[in-house]
Design an enzyme around this catalytic site. Structure first.
Site, mmCIF file in Angstrom:
data_model
loop_
_atom_site.group_PDB
_atom_site.id
_atom_site.type_symbol
_atom_site.label_atom_id
_atom_site.label_comp_id
_atom_site.label_asym_id
_atom_site.label_seq_id
_atom_site.Cartn_x
_atom_site.Cartn_y
_atom_site.Cartn_z
ATOM 1 N N SER A 185 0.758 -1.300 -0.112
ATOM 2 C CA SER A 185 0.040 0.105 0.003
ATOM 3 C C SER A 185 0.832 1.227 0.009
ATOM 4 O O SER A 185 0.968 1.999 0.817
ATOM 5 C CB SER A 185 -1.026 0.070 1.270
ATOM 6 O OG SER A 185 -1.976 0.878 1.037
HETATM 7 N N1 LIG Z 1 6.601 -4.349 -8.969
HETATM 8 C C1 LIG Z 1 6.210 -4.867 -7.736
HETATM 9 N N2 LIG Z 1 6.440 -4.268 -6.546
HETATM 10 C C2 LIG Z 1 6.003 -4.395 -5.278
HETATM 11 N N3 LIG Z 1 5.529 -5.951 -4.990
HETATM 12 C C3 LIG Z 1 5.809 -6.953 -6.087
HETATM 13 C C4 LIG Z 1 6.096 -6.238 -7.564
HETATM 14 N N4 LIG Z 1 6.054 -7.355 -8.091
HETATM 15 C C5 LIG Z 1 5.648 -8.354 -7.431
HETATM 16 N N5 LIG Z 1 5.588 -8.116 -6.079
HETATM 17 C C6 LIG Z 1 5.229 -9.005 -5.196
HETATM 18 O O1 LIG Z 1 3.799 -8.337 -4.671
HETATM 19 C C7 LIG Z 1 3.690 -8.372 -3.210
HETATM 20 C C8 LIG Z 1 3.162 -6.973 -2.754
HETATM 21 O O2 LIG Z 1 1.607 -6.889 -3.209
HETATM 22 P P1 LIG Z 1 0.753 -5.817 -2.463
HETATM 23 O O3 LIG Z 1 -0.669 -6.265 -3.012
HETATM 24 O O4 LIG Z 1 0.945 -6.024 -1.179
HETATM 25 O O5 LIG Z 1 1.173 -4.496 -3.027
HETATM 26 S S1 LIG Z 1 0.224 -3.366 -3.123
HETATM 27 O O6 LIG Z 1 -0.181 -2.908 -1.921
HETATM 28 O O7 LIG Z 1 -0.715 -3.139 -4.300
HETATM 29 O O8 LIG Z 1 1.241 -2.105 -3.421
HETATM 30 C C9 LIG Z 1 5.004 -8.481 -2.659
HETATM 31 O O9 LIG Z 1 4.960 -9.631 -1.759
HETATM 32 P P2 LIG Z 1 5.602 -9.865 -0.513
HETATM 33 O O10 LIG Z 1 7.138 -10.415 -0.713
HETATM 34 O O11 LIG Z 1 4.820 -10.692 0.338
HETATM 35 O O12 LIG Z 1 5.758 -8.459 0.223
HETATM 36 C C10 LIG Z 1 5.957 -8.897 -3.770
HETATM 37 O O13 LIG Z 1 6.444 -10.117 -3.364
#
Ligand SMILES: Nc1ncnc2c1ncn2[C@@H]1O[C@H](COP(=O)(O)OS(=O)(=O)O)[C@@H](OP(=O)(O)O)[C@H]1O
Ligand SMILES: Nc1ncnc2c1ncn2[C@@H]1O[C@H](COP(=O)(O)OP(=O)(O)O)[C@@H](O)[C@H]1O
Length: 158
Positions: free
Chosen positions: A66
């Protein structure tokens, strides 16, 4: 941390649920990517689900990146200001990159993952979180204990 909190609340006889962004993106939000618009829609859906779960009496931990303030404010509005607590996990980028359990930072640095938060996409720091946690300084046990203290204070004040 969210899953450990869920376990600790269970031990206290309280029902809670973790909405994990990464997991939800495999099913409910599998049509969404990481553009600012898609992140907004991701957070909107998760906030609506959290609100329904709140109505059913559950405490919800929304473990999402987020990264935009406006999206977090949208979530606050959907859930209701009296129910919404913003916790900022403020672990420094170099600590997250040093851990890199899934190798994502490595792939983002080499350009294989575009729009990666902290590398090629922004993270807007919360201005007034109820609590900030640097997991580089606190153990899991310490972080969860401090969060439970904050939750209990808030529950007492509500
Ligand atoms: N480009 C990019 N930027 C950020 N994160 C990425 C991206 N691509 C894939 N991931 C994986 O997606 C997880 C984050 O998803 P979210 O739904 O929390 O993101 S958001 O709130 O919509 O910004 C996050 O998961 P976690 O590793 O569990 O934190 C990432 O592994
Ligand atoms: N409170 C904490 N203290 C120390 N290390 C932590 C803590 N929370 C998470 N970690 C470590 O950080 C890394 C990422 O944690 P993870 O729960 O997968 O985060 P996310 O799902 O937000 O990407 C893992 O290596 C995990 O062991």
């Amino acid at each position: 941390m969210a899953y450990e909190l869920e376990h600790r609340l269970h031990d206290l006889g309280l029902v809670s649920f973790v909405l994990d962004g990464d997991n939800l993106r495999h099913k409910l939000n599998s049509d969404l990517g990481f553009s600012p618009c898609d992140r907004t829609e991701n957070i909107r859906r998760v906030a609506e689900v959290a609100s329904l779960m709140n109505d059913a009496g559950l405490i919800v931990f929304a473990a999402l990146i987020s990264p935009y303030r406006a999206d977090r404010e949208m979530a606050r509005t959907i859930i209701g200001p009296s129910r919404f607590l913003e916790v900022h996990v403020c672990t420094p980028l170099h600590v997250c990159e040093g851990r890199d359990p899934k190798g994502l930072y490595d792939r983002a640095r080499t350009g294989l993952i575009p729009q990666f938060t902290g590398i090629s996409a922004p993270y807007e720091t919360p201005l007034n979180p109820v609590f900030s946690i640097d997991t580089g300084r606190l153990s899991l046990e310490e972080a969860v204990t401090q969060m439970l203290d904050v939750l209990q204070l808030k529950a007492g004040a509500a």
